[in-house]
Design an enzyme around this catalytic site. Structure first.
Site: not given
Length: 258
Positions: A150, A163
């Site tokens: 990410s 996360y």
């Protein structure tokens, strides 16, 4: 449209391959000649639909079921993969492993429980670690491992801190594996999406959020699953044979400036 068969005679496993980015990756690899194992954790109907889409595009695919984030998940996954290959009469082993499966945790640190933390790490970090570990004897020399990370690991974004930590750990796994597996001609890279228009981002149904995320990219739009799949396909191909241990921004230039 003419599609290159640059993955001809290759076998690929895409975790979380039934929906969103994983679905797009599987379809792209399938169109380019790979036999694609479409992994799913819960939604068999979506996995079977993705398999049919790959076949409709002229490719070959099959579903593989294993719930990730539980004890024995990697063994369950690879045993199902091995059985499916044997049933098809295909040669054992894998050439391309895409660790795409993951869950989000849109909560600031004050609201993250121990159970939340354990679950997001179990699915996003622990599972790919052991999926790779169990893959080492199956992965052919000259193979490819692609970890879907990410862009959040390169900026401060507190609302998804736990996360993002899972993806930062995955980025380090990429570095370590690239060095460890290089002598076998295996490349390992991270591909990092930004704001991408998939069902994993329910807040995109809010017009203001959608506008703000679109404007965060220098290209002025949200990413699509196909945008990410195209980059993964390149990294998984022989064209990227001299690229390993890299973190590749596939965000459309999100947060490049202040």
């Amino acid at each position: 449209m003419t599609t290159s068969l640059r993955h001809q005679d290759k076998t690929a496993l895409v975790t979380g391959g039934s929906r969103g980015i994983g679905r797009a990756i599987g379809r792209r690899l399938g169109r380019e000649g790979a036999l694609v194992a479409v992994h799913y954790g819960h939604d068999r109907a979506s996995a079977e639909r993705t398999v049919k889409e790959i076949e409709a595009d002229g490719g070959q695919a099959f579903p593989v079921h294993a719930e990730l984030g539980v004890d024995g998940d990697a063994d369950t996954l690879w045993e199902a993969f091995d059985r499916a290959l044997s049933a098809r009469g295909a040669r054992p082993g894998v050439d391309i492993l895409v660790n795409n499966a993951g869950i989000t945790l849109p909560r600031p640190i004050a609201d993250v429980t121990e159970a939340d933390y354990d679950q997001v790490f179990a699915v996003n970090t622990r599972a790919p670690f052991f999926v790779v570990q169990r893959a080492l004897t199956r992965l052919r020399d000259g193979g490819r491992i692609v970890n879907v990370s990410s862009v959040a690991t390169r900026v401060a974004f507190p609302p998804i801190v736990a996360y993002t930590m899972t993806k930062a750990a995955l980025d380090y796994l990429t570095l370590a594996l690239a060095q460890e597996l290089g002598h076998r001609g295996i490349t390992v890279n991270s591909v990092a999406p930004g704001y991408t228009d998939t069902e994993i981002n329910p807040t995109l149904s809010i017009p203001e959020v959608r506008r703000r995320y679109s404007e965060a990219s220098v290209l002025g739009r949200l990413g699509t699953p196909a945008d990410i799949a195209d980059v993964v396909s390149f990294v998984a191909s022989d064209d990227a044979r001299w690229v390993t241990g890299q973190w590749i921004d596939a965000s459309g230039g999100v947060h490049l400036g202040a």
